[in-house]
Design a protein around this motif. Structure first.
Motif, mmCIF file in Angstrom:
data_model
loop_
_atom_site.group_PDB
_atom_site.id
_atom_site.type_symbol
_atom_site.label_atom_id
_atom_site.label_comp_id
_atom_site.label_asym_id
_atom_site.label_seq_id
_atom_site.Cartn_x
_atom_site.Cartn_y
_atom_site.Cartn_z
ATOM 1 N N SER A 117 0.846 -1.211 0.000
ATOM 2 C CA SER A 117 0.000 0.000 0.000
ATOM 3 C C SER A 117 0.872 1.247 0.000
ATOM 4 C CB SER A 117 -0.926 0.012 1.223
ATOM 5 O OG SER A 117 -1.826 -1.062 1.164
ATOM 6 N N GLN A 157 -7.369 0.841 -0.163
ATOM 7 C CA GLN A 157 -7.735 -0.458 0.420
ATOM 8 C C GLN A 157 -9.017 -0.302 1.261
ATOM 9 O OE1 GLN A 157 -4.266 -2.139 2.242
ATOM 10 N NE2 GLN A 157 -5.286 -3.995 2.901
ATOM 11 N N ASP A 211 -5.782 -1.128 -4.750
ATOM 12 C CA ASP A 211 -5.289 -1.714 -3.498
ATOM 13 C C ASP A 211 -6.344 -2.674 -2.943
ATOM 14 O OD1 ASP A 211 -3.757 -2.270 -1.328
ATOM 15 O OD2 ASP A 211 -3.435 -0.177 -0.734
ATOM 16 N N GLU A 212 -6.185 -3.939 -3.288
ATOM 17 C CA GLU A 212 -7.128 -4.978 -2.858
ATOM 18 C C GLU A 212 -8.568 -4.559 -3.196
ATOM 19 O OE1 GLU A 212 -6.258 -6.977 0.785
ATOM 20 O OE2 GLU A 212 -4.293 -6.050 0.953
HETATM 21 MG MG MG Z 1 -2.000 -2.891 2.032
#
Ligand code: MG
Ligand code: ATP
Length: 239
Positions: A51, A92, A166-167
C-alpha cells in the motif's frame, strides 16, 4: 490513454529502523518500467509495503530516495493534482465523501476540474451491479462492498492512464469480484489503462495479470505472470 511510467531506485525509510534490528528501509532499490498498457499483479506478505508503494506512485506519500517519471517528467517537476488524475489510487479502505452517492461521483470530477460524465457513471454503476442503488442515498449508509465499488467508479470517471488498485475486491462476493475484474480487463483493453493491482488472492493475480511484481524482504522482483504462475519460479511465494 496509455502512459510511459518509470520507477527508478525508489526507497522508503523504515520508521521503525533500529528497533529490534529492523532494517533502515521499508523497501529500497525498486525499479520498473511501463512502456505500454500492462496488467500488473503486486503481491507480497502483509506489511511488506504494497500500500505504501502504491500511495507513493500516486504521490500521496513521498519517496525518500529515487525518482518517478510520467511520460518522461519527474514527479519533482510535476503538479501533484495532474499526476493523480493520470496515476490514480483506489484505497484499500474506501472512504466516502460527505453526501449522497451521486455527490461522491460528482465531487471527484469537480475536484479535478473535469466535467461529470453522468452517462459513464450510470454505465459503470450498472456494470458493477450497483444500478439498484438510489443515487440520492447517503454514501456513508452503503455497505462496505458497495463503498468499495463506488470508490472505484469515482476514480474510473477520471479515466486514469495508470490505475493503482489496493485490494479492490477484498470486501466483495465472488459475483461482484468477477464483475470488477471483467470491467477492469475491459478498460485495459478498450482504453489502454494500465492496472497495478495489489491482491492476496493468487488465483485472481493469475487471472488478471500479465506481469507479477513480488515485494519481499525490502526489494521487488518482476516476473512474467505466465512464468510465475505456471512454473515453480515463485515457489516460495506460492506456498
Ligand atoms: Mg496494504
Ligand atoms: N515509512 C513508512 N511508511 C509506511 N509504512 C511504514 C514505514 N516504515 C515502516 N512502515 C510499516 O510498514 C508496514 C507497511 O504497511 P503497508 O500498509 O504498506 O503494507 P501492505 O504490504 O500493504 O500490507 P497489507 O497486505 O496488510 O495491506 C506497516 O506495518 C508500517 O507500520
Amino acid at each position: 490513454m496509455s502512459a510511459v511510467f518509470e520507477i527508478h531506485n525508489l526507497a522508503k525509510f523504515n520508521w521503525e529502523a533500529g528497533a529490534q534490528g529492523e532494517s533502515r528501509y521499508l523497501f529500497s532499490r525498486i525499479s520498473a518500467e511501463i512502456t505500454k498498457p500492462e496488467r500488473v499483479a503486486l503481491i507480497g506478505a502483509s506489511g511488506q509495503g504494497k500500500s505504501t508503494l502504491l500511495r507513493i506512485l500516486a504521490l500521496l506519500d513521498i519517496p525518500d530516495e529515487g525518482d518517478l517519471l510520467l511520460n518522461g517528467a519527474s514527479f519533482k517537476n510535476s503538479n501533484p493534482r495532474e499526476w493523480r488524475m493520470a496515476v490514480a489510487y483506489v484505497a484499500q479502505q474506501a472512504v466516502m465523501l460527505p453526501g449522497s452517492i451521486e455527490d461522491n461521483l460528482r465531487t471527484i470530477s469537480r475536484l479535478h476540474g473535469q466535467p461529470y460524465d453522468a452517462a459513464l457513471g450510470a454505465q459503470l454503476m450498472e456494470q458493477l451491479g450497483l444500478d439498484h442503488l438510489d443515487l440520492a442515498k447517503k454514501a456513508e449508509d452503503c455497505s462496505g462492498g458497495e463503498k468499495q465499488r463506488i470508490s472505484l467508479i469515482r476514480t474510473l470517471l477520471l479515466r486514469p492512464s495508470i490505475l493503482l488498485l489496493d485490494e479492490a475486491t477484498a470486501s466483495l462476493d465472488i459475483d461482484s469480484t468477477r464483475k470488477v475484474e471483467a470491467l477492469l480487463m475491459n478498460r485495459h483493453k478498450e482504453e489502454g489503462t494500465t492496472l497495478i493491482w495489489v491482491t492476496h488472492d493468487l488465483e485472481q493475480a493469475h487471472r488478471i495479470s500479465n506481469r507479477t511484481w513480488v515485494i519481499d524482504k525490502g526489494g521487488m522482483q518482476e516476473y512474467s505472470s505466465a512464468a510465475f504462475f505456471d512454473q515453480p519460479v515463485g515457489g516460495a511465494v506460492h506456498s
